[in-house]
Design a protein around this motif. Structure first.
Motif, PDB file in Angstrom:
ATOM      1  N   VAL A 129     -20.135  10.746   0.578  1.00 24.83           N
ATOM      2  CA  VAL A 129     -21.163  10.635   1.395  1.00 24.83           C
ATOM      3  C   VAL A 129     -22.564   9.805   0.955  1.00 24.83           C
ATOM      4  CG1 VAL A 129     -20.591  13.080   2.668  1.00 24.83           C
ATOM      5  CG2 VAL A 129     -22.208  13.041   0.567  1.00 24.83           C
ATOM      6  N   ARG A 130     -23.201   9.293   1.817  1.00 23.44           N
ATOM      7  CA  ARG A 130     -24.357   8.671   1.538  1.00 23.44           C
ATOM      8  C   ARG A 130     -25.604   9.531   1.149  1.00 23.44           C
ATOM      9  NH1 ARG A 130     -24.938   3.231   2.760  1.00 23.44           N
ATOM     10  NH2 ARG A 130     -23.648   3.529   4.616  1.00 23.44           N
ATOM     11  N   THR A 131     -26.240   9.460   0.144  1.00 28.01           N
ATOM     12  CA  THR A 131     -27.458  10.207  -0.129  1.00 28.01           C
ATOM     13  C   THR A 131     -28.652   9.532  -0.347  1.00 28.01           C
ATOM     14  OG1 THR A 131     -27.281  10.705  -2.409  1.00 28.01           O
ATOM     15  CG2 THR A 131     -25.850  12.016  -1.373  1.00 28.01           C
ATOM     16  N   PRO A 132     -29.778  10.027  -0.402  1.00 29.70           N
ATOM     17  CA  PRO A 132     -31.048   9.128  -0.513  1.00 29.70           C
ATOM     18  C   PRO A 132     -30.694   8.394  -1.951  1.00 29.70           C
ATOM     19  CG  PRO A 132     -31.677  11.372   0.330  1.00 29.70           C
ATOM     20  CD  PRO A 132     -30.169  11.299   0.114  1.00 29.70           C
ATOM     21  N   GLY A 133     -29.871   8.998  -2.795  1.00 29.36           N
ATOM     22  CA  GLY A 133     -29.698   8.383  -4.211  1.00 29.36           C
ATOM     23  C   GLY A 133     -28.490   7.446  -4.277  1.00 29.36           C
ATOM     24  N   GLY A 134     -27.917   7.152  -3.078  1.00 27.31           N
ATOM     25  CA  GLY A 134     -26.844   6.444  -2.995  1.00 27.31           C
ATOM     26  C   GLY A 134     -25.433   7.333  -2.823  1.00 27.31           C
ATOM     27  N   TRP A 135     -24.413   6.701  -2.944  1.00 29.40           N
ATOM     28  CA  TRP A 135     -23.094   7.266  -2.481  1.00 29.40           C
ATOM     29  C   TRP A 135     -22.765   8.307  -3.495  1.00 29.40           C
ATOM     30  CZ3 TRP A 135     -20.716   6.988   2.052  1.00 29.40           C
ATOM     31  CH2 TRP A 135     -20.833   5.831   2.745  1.00 29.40           C
ATOM     32  N   ARG A 136     -22.101   9.614  -3.157  1.00 24.65           N
ATOM     33  CA  ARG A 136     -21.645  10.570  -3.989  1.00 24.65           C
ATOM     34  C   ARG A 136     -20.337  11.239  -3.803  1.00 24.65           C
ATOM     35  NH1 ARG A 136     -24.870   8.642  -6.553  1.00 24.65           N
ATOM     36  NH2 ARG A 136     -26.740   9.099  -7.450  1.00 24.65           N
ATOM     37  N   ILE A 137     -19.779  11.707  -4.539  1.00 18.75           N
ATOM     38  CA  ILE A 137     -18.415  12.289  -4.150  1.00 18.75           C
ATOM     39  C   ILE A 137     -18.680  13.730  -3.726  1.00 18.75           C
ATOM     40  CG2 ILE A 137     -16.317  13.005  -5.100  1.00 18.75           C
ATOM     41  CD1 ILE A 137     -16.370  10.680  -6.862  1.00 18.75           C
ATOM     42  N   SER A 138     -18.044  13.986  -2.399  1.00 17.82           N
ATOM     43  CA  SER A 138     -18.494  15.340  -1.698  1.00 17.82           C
ATOM     44  C   SER A 138     -17.056  16.152  -2.026  1.00 17.82           C
ATOM     45  CB  SER A 138     -18.751  15.333  -0.600  1.00 17.82           C
ATOM     46  OG  SER A 138     -17.861  14.717   0.405  1.00 17.82           O
ATOM     47  N   ALA A 139     -15.931  15.663  -2.174  1.00 17.01           N
ATOM     48  CA  ALA A 139     -14.535  16.297  -2.558  1.00 17.01           C
ATOM     49  C   ALA A 139     -13.572  15.555  -2.696  1.00 17.01           C
ATOM     50  CB  ALA A 139     -14.133  17.019  -0.649  1.00 17.01           C
ATOM     51  N   ALA A 140     -12.683  15.977  -3.429  1.00 15.63           N
ATOM     52  CA  ALA A 140     -11.393  15.045  -4.077  1.00 15.63           C
ATOM     53  C   ALA A 140     -10.466  16.083  -3.965  1.00 15.63           C
ATOM     54  CB  ALA A 140     -11.703  14.813  -5.392  1.00 15.63           C
ATOM     55  N   ALA A 141      -9.195  15.346  -3.952  1.00 15.07           N
ATOM     56  CA  ALA A 141      -7.776  16.416  -3.897  1.00 15.07           C
ATOM     57  C   ALA A 141      -6.708  15.560  -4.578  1.00 15.07           C
ATOM     58  CB  ALA A 141      -7.534  16.906  -2.324  1.00 15.07           C
ATOM     59  N   TRP A 142      -5.682  16.017  -4.943  1.00 12.19           N
ATOM     60  CA  TRP A 142      -4.574  15.200  -5.531  1.00 12.19           C
ATOM     61  C   TRP A 142      -3.254  15.924  -5.765  1.00 12.19           C
ATOM     62  CZ3 TRP A 142      -7.691  17.789  -9.136  1.00 12.19           C
ATOM     63  CH2 TRP A 142      -7.222  18.338 -10.107  1.00 12.19           C
ATOM     64  N   ASP A 143      -2.319  15.381  -5.526  1.00 11.28           N
ATOM     65  CA  ASP A 143      -0.936  15.937  -5.429  1.00 11.28           C
ATOM     66  C   ASP A 143      -0.101  14.766  -6.436  1.00 11.28           C
ATOM     67  OD1 ASP A 143       1.558  17.270  -4.953  1.00 11.28           O
ATOM     68  OD2 ASP A 143       1.449  17.139  -2.799  1.00 11.28           O
ATOM     69  N   ASP A 144       0.785  15.103  -7.198  1.00  5.73           N
ATOM     70  CA  ASP A 144       1.534  14.317  -8.193  1.00  5.73           C
ATOM     71  C   ASP A 144       3.112  14.441  -7.748  1.00  5.73           C
ATOM     72  OD1 ASP A 144      -0.810  13.911  -9.687  1.00  5.73           O
ATOM     73  OD2 ASP A 144      -0.170  15.499 -11.248  1.00  5.73           O
ATOM     74  N   GLU A 145       3.596  13.399  -8.131  1.00  3.83           N
ATOM     75  CA  GLU A 145       4.991  13.225  -7.958  1.00  3.83           C
ATOM     76  C   GLU A 145       5.827  14.286  -8.504  1.00  3.83           C
ATOM     77  OE1 GLU A 145       6.725   8.692  -7.209  1.00  3.83           O
ATOM     78  OE2 GLU A 145       6.104   9.238  -9.552  1.00  3.83           O
ATOM     79  N   ARG A 146       6.740  14.801  -7.883  1.00  2.46           N
ATOM     80  CA  ARG A 146       7.833  15.684  -8.630  1.00  2.46           C
ATOM     81  C   ARG A 146       9.281  15.816  -7.913  1.00  2.46           C
ATOM     82  NH1 ARG A 146       3.823  17.724  -5.291  1.00  2.46           N
ATOM     83  NH2 ARG A 146       4.310  19.107  -3.716  1.00  2.46           N
ATOM     84  N   ASP A 147      10.256  16.478  -8.436  1.00  4.51           N
ATOM     85  CA  ASP A 147      11.331  16.305  -7.685  1.00  4.51           C
ATOM     86  C   ASP A 147      10.886  16.645  -6.153  1.00  4.51           C
ATOM     87  OD1 ASP A 147      12.601  16.165 -10.053  1.00  4.51           O
ATOM     88  OD2 ASP A 147      12.987  18.058 -10.288  1.00  4.51           O
ATOM     89  N   GLY A 148      11.679  15.818  -5.476  1.00  7.89           N
ATOM     90  CA  GLY A 148      11.668  15.676  -3.900  1.00  7.89           C
ATOM     91  C   GLY A 148      10.379  15.141  -3.415  1.00  7.89           C
ATOM     92  N   LEU A 149       9.117  14.759  -4.050  1.00  6.07           N
ATOM     93  CA  LEU A 149       8.299  14.043  -3.726  1.00  6.07           C
ATOM     94  C   LEU A 149       7.786  12.784  -4.488  1.00  6.07           C
ATOM     95  CD1 LEU A 149       5.688  14.087  -1.707  1.00  6.07           C
ATOM     96  CD2 LEU A 149       4.721  15.467  -3.392  1.00  6.07           C
ATOM     97  N   THR A 150       7.819  11.615  -3.775  1.00  2.00           N
ATOM     98  CA  THR A 150       7.583  10.444  -4.711  1.00  2.00           C
ATOM     99  C   THR A 150       6.469   9.689  -3.771  1.00  2.00           C
ATOM    100  OG1 THR A 150       9.608   9.392  -3.622  1.00  2.00           O
ATOM    101  CG2 THR A 150       9.910  10.274  -5.656  1.00  2.00           C
ATOM    102  N   LEU A 151       6.094   8.672  -4.494  1.00  6.50           N
ATOM    103  CA  LEU A 151       5.184   7.910  -3.878  1.00  6.50           C
ATOM    104  C   LEU A 151       5.560   7.052  -2.827  1.00  6.50           C
ATOM    105  CD1 LEU A 151       2.648   6.558  -6.783  1.00  6.50           C
ATOM    106  CD2 LEU A 151       2.449   8.359  -5.497  1.00  6.50           C
ATOM    107  N   PRO A 152       4.626   6.797  -1.706  1.00  4.60           N
ATOM    108  CA  PRO A 152       5.279   6.071  -0.846  1.00  4.60           C
ATOM    109  C   PRO A 152       5.491   4.645  -1.312  1.00  4.60           C
ATOM    110  CG  PRO A 152       3.140   6.849  -0.072  1.00  4.60           C
ATOM    111  CD  PRO A 152       3.779   7.454  -1.458  1.00  4.60           C
ATOM    112  N   THR A 153       6.363   3.520  -0.895  1.00  2.00           N
ATOM    113  CA  THR A 153       6.985   2.239  -1.402  1.00  2.00           C
ATOM    114  C   THR A 153       5.811   1.436  -1.498  1.00  2.00           C
ATOM    115  OG1 THR A 153       7.920   1.530   0.724  1.00  2.00           O
ATOM    116  CG2 THR A 153       9.572   2.407  -0.823  1.00  2.00           C
ATOM    117  N   ASP A 154       4.704   1.432  -0.676  1.00  2.00           N
ATOM    118  CA  ASP A 154       3.577   0.476  -0.391  1.00  2.00           C
ATOM    119  C   ASP A 154       2.686   0.929  -1.452  1.00  2.00           C
ATOM    120  OD1 ASP A 154       2.802   3.087   0.985  1.00  2.00           O
ATOM    121  OD2 ASP A 154       1.853   1.698   2.350  1.00  2.00           O
ATOM    122  N   ALA A 155       2.626   2.027  -2.222  1.00  2.00           N
ATOM    123  CA  ALA A 155       1.477   2.594  -3.288  1.00  2.00           C
ATOM    124  C   ALA A 155       1.866   2.165  -4.479  1.00  2.00           C
ATOM    125  CB  ALA A 155       1.616   4.200  -3.097  1.00  2.00           C
ATOM    126  N   ASP A 156       2.917   1.265  -4.871  1.00  2.00           N
ATOM    127  CA  ASP A 156       3.115   0.922  -6.324  1.00  2.00           C
ATOM    128  C   ASP A 156       2.318   0.043  -6.747  1.00  2.00           C
ATOM    129  OD1 ASP A 156       5.461   2.936  -6.439  1.00  2.00           O
ATOM    130  OD2 ASP A 156       6.851   1.146  -5.602  1.00  2.00           O
TER     131      ASP A 156
END
Length: 156
Positions: A129-156
């Protein structure tokens, strides 16, 4: 899929550059070795004090505030059990609308833990989000590869 515009104004290019710099700094904070405390302080400055960070990775989602997220990572990066570690963005896209933005993309990580080299990849989403002091991160989330879940081919 939303249409992608190729006509970028100077303000939009400035926003894109600022956000990409924040994404690079976010990932750059996760490096073992000297300077970790300074990188964690920089990370705190990138995040809104009320930011939310969520780890999924096939487990019950772990929802963390800023210090809940940073403190254990800082300890891990400095206690000597994790060496030669770093994370970096691989491929991502930035979308901006007014005072909100997000980066969604792939990342990689590598290091040595308990004497064993390892690598990993996953996807992260970072909301800003843009704040008076500039852009700041308001949220982040992640998931990692594992058996049965791999990165999309266009994400290499």
């Amino acid at each position: 899929m939303w249409p992608v515009t190729t006509d970028v104004t100077a303000d939009e290019a400035t926003d894109q550059d600022a956000i990409q710099g924040m994404v690079d700094a976010f990932f750059g904070a996760f490096v073992s070795g000297p300077g970790c405390a300074e990188r964690m302080d920089l990370l705190r400055g990138l995040l809104l004090p009320q930011a939310v960070v969520v780890r999924t990775c096939g487990l019950e989602p772990a929802v963390m505030g800023v210090e809940e997220f940073i403190a254990p990572r800082e300890a891990l990066l400095t206690d000597g059990s994790l060496t030669d570690f770093r994370e970096w963005p691989v491929e991502g896209r930035i979308e901006v609308f007014g005072d909100i933005a997000h980066w969604f993309g792939a990342y990689a990580k590598a290091g040595t833990q308990a004497g064993e080299p390892f690598t990993g990849r996953g996807m992260k989403t970072i909301q800003l989000v843009r704040t008076p002091g500039g852009w700041r991160i308001s949220a982040a989330a992640w998931d990692d590869e594992r058996d049965g879940l791999t990165l999309p081919t266009d994400a290499d």
